[in-house]
Design a protein around this motif. Structure first.
Motif: not given
Length: 424
Positions: A398, A188-189, A199, A205, A201-202, A127, A191, A125, A170-171
Motif C-alpha cells: 500500500i 475490505y479497503l 482508481d 491490485r 484500489f485497482q 482497512e 483508498v 486508507v 475507490s474500494r
C-alpha cells in the motif's frame, strides 16, 4: 510521505508504511498493551522511529481523546500530512461474530472521519474485515436502530461521507495472499485521494505481481504455511525454558537458523541474526493432545472441521482448522486455539502466528501471551495483537502504491505548469 496511523494496534500497518519509505508522525491506539508493542519497535526502536511531535504524549490514547485534547495542534497539522491510515475496530461489522449496528465500536469510524475533516490528508486508507461492506439487517420489528445502518453498509456510509469532503474514493475486497502473505486473509479497503485520479484500489491490485517479484517471492504460486514456519517445527528438536513471558514452566524451541532459507523466510529474517521472541510453546494437557489427534484424523486439512465432526467429538468451538503445509493459512484470528499445526498436535506459537501475518523476526511483541475471563474485554495480549494486525507485507505494498501515485500527481502538476508557461 508523512503519515498518521489511527487505531494503530501493535503497529502492523505502520511497520509496512515505514518499510515503504514513509515517515510516521503519530500512532493513535487506545489499548496500552498493543501501544507498548508499537512503541517498543517503532518509536523507541533501532530500525524505525516515528518523528513524534513534542506536543503529543507518547502513550496509549483513544481517538476521541486525541480529538478532544489536541484539536488546536491538529488544526496546525492541516495540509502537512500526506497519508492517514487506520483500521477502526471491526467487531460490529464482522460476519464471524454477531453483526450489531448498535455496537458502540462502530462509532469509532465516525471519529476517524472527524479527524479527516480537521487534518485533510492527501491520501486516506481504511482497512477492515470484509463484512464492513455488508448491510445490517433488522432482526425483529421492535429494533430501534439508526436508519443509516439499515439502508446501507457502514462502508457505504463512510465512502459517501468522504466523497462529500472532496475525496475521490475507490474500494473493494483484497486477499492478503496475493501480496505474498502466507494467509488467505480477505479484507475490505477504502483508498482515497484529494486529487481526482485513477482508481487507487485497482492500482493496488494490479501491483501485486510486481510487488511479489520485488520482494523475491514466486509470482506464480502462493506463499505456503510451511514456507513461513518450517524452521519453527519442534519435532525431534531441542527445547529450552521460555524466558520472555514471565511465567515459569513453559518451553520453547532452541532456535537455530536452517542452512537453506525459503524466499519468504529470508524476508522474515530481514537481516536479523538473533532468536525471535514470542516463541513460547503451549502447555497442552495429555487429553487436549489426544483431542487434537482426533480432530486431525477427522478434519479436511485447510478447512474448518465440519459440524458433524464437531458433534461427534463433542467440541463446543465452531471453528477449528488443521493447517495444510502446502497452502496458505486461513485467517489468523485473536483466538490461538482456532488453528492446529499442520504436523504437530498443538496450537501455533505467537511467533508462528506473527510469521503468517508477515511480521519480521526482529519485531518483538510485549506483554502477556493470553488472557481470559472478564479481562478479555480490556486486555490485548500477544496473540490478540498479532490477530488484529494488518499484515506488514500488505501495508508495504500500500505504501509503495501511494508513494507512486503521489509522484505521478506531482509530475502531472509540473507538466500542467510547464504547459501554461509555454502558452504564456
Amino acid at each position: 510521505m508523512r503519515f498518521i496511523d489511527v487505531f494503530a494496534g501493535c503497529g502492523g500497518l505502520s511497520l509496512g508504511l515505514l518499510k515503504a519509505g514513509c515517515q510516521g508522525v503519530a500512532a493513535i491506539e487506545k489499548n496500552p498493551m498493543a501501544f507498548q508493542t508499537l512503541k517498543h519497535n517503532l518509536i523507541d526502536g533501532d530500525r524505525y522511529r516515528f518523528n513524534w511531535p513534542s506536543w503529543l504524549p507518547i502513550e496509549a490514547m483513544s481517538c476521541e481523546a486525541f480529538l478532544e485534547n489536541y484539536k488546536s495542534h491538529l488544526l496546525k497539522l492541516a495540509g502537512t500530512i500526506d497519508l492517514m491510515v487506520g483500521g477502526p475496530p471491526c467487531q460490529g461489522f464482522s460476519t464471524a461474530g454477531r453483526r450489531n449496528p448498535e455496537d458502540p465500536r462502530n462509532k469509532m469510524a465516525e471519529q476517524y472521519l472527524e479527524l479527516v475533516k480537521i487534518i485533510r490528508p492527501n491520501f486516506i486508507v481504511i482497512e477492515n474485515v470484509s463484512g464492513f461492506n455488508s448491510r445490517f439487517t433488522r432482526k425483529n420489528s421492535d429494533a430501534e436502530v439508526d436508519g443509516k445502518y439499515i439502508t446501507q453498509s457502514y462502508a457505504d456510509f463512510i465512502c459517501e461521507s468522504l466523497s462529500s469532503l472532496g475525496y475521490a474514493v475507490s474500494r473493494g475486497k483484497i486477499n492478503c495472499a496475493d501480496f505474498g502473505v502466507p494467509q488467505n486473509r480477505h479484507r475490505y479497503l477504502i483508498v482515497c485521494s484529494l486529487v481526482d485520479c485513477e482508481d487507487l484500489f485497482q492500482r493496488l491490485r494490479d501491483s501485486s505481481v510486481r510487488f511479489k517479484a520485488l520482494k523475491g517471492l514466486d509470482v506464480n504460486k502462493a506463499t505456503t504455511v510451511r514456507d513461513a514456519i518450517f524452521d519453527l517445527e519442534t519435532t525431534s528438536k531441542v527445547l529450552v525454558d521460555n524466558s520472555d513471558s514471565g511465567v515459569r514452566g513453559f518451553r520453547e524451541l532452541d532456535y537455530t537458523l536452517p542452512l537453506v532459507l525459503s524466499p519468504y523466510l529470508k524476508l522474515m529474517r530481514d537481516g536479523f541474526s538473533g532468536v525471535p521472541n514470542s516463541m513460547r510453546l503451549p502447555n497442552h494437557k495429555a487429553k487436549t493432545i489426544e483431542q487434537f489427534e482426533s480432530i486431525r484424523q477427522m478434519a479436511v486439512p485447510g478447512k474448518s472441521i465440519s459440524k458433524a465432526s464437531r458433534e461427534f467429538l463433542g467440541l463446543k468451538k465452531h471453528a477449528i482448522t488443521v493447517l495444510t503445509s502446502g497452502e496458505p493459512s486461513p485467517t489468523i484470528t485473536t483466538l490461538p486455539d482456532d488453528i492446529i499445526h499442520y504436523s504437530e498436535n498443538r496450537i501455533l506459537t505467537a511467533r508462528e502466528s506473527a510469521r503468517i501475518q508477515s511480521f519480521p523476526d526482529w519485531f518483538e511483541f510485549t506483554g502477556k501471551y493470553t488472557t481470559g475471563g472478564a479481562a478479555r474485554k480490556f486486555d490485548c495480549p500477544r496473540y490478540t495483537q498479532v490477530g488484529n494486525a494488518v499484515p506488514p507485507l500488505l501495508s508495504e505494498a500500500i505504501g509503495n502504491m501511494i508513494r507512486a501515485a503521489s509522484a505521478d500527481q506531482r509530475s502531472k502538476k509540473l507538466a500542467e505548469v510547464d504547459s501554461k508557461s509555454c502558452c504564456v
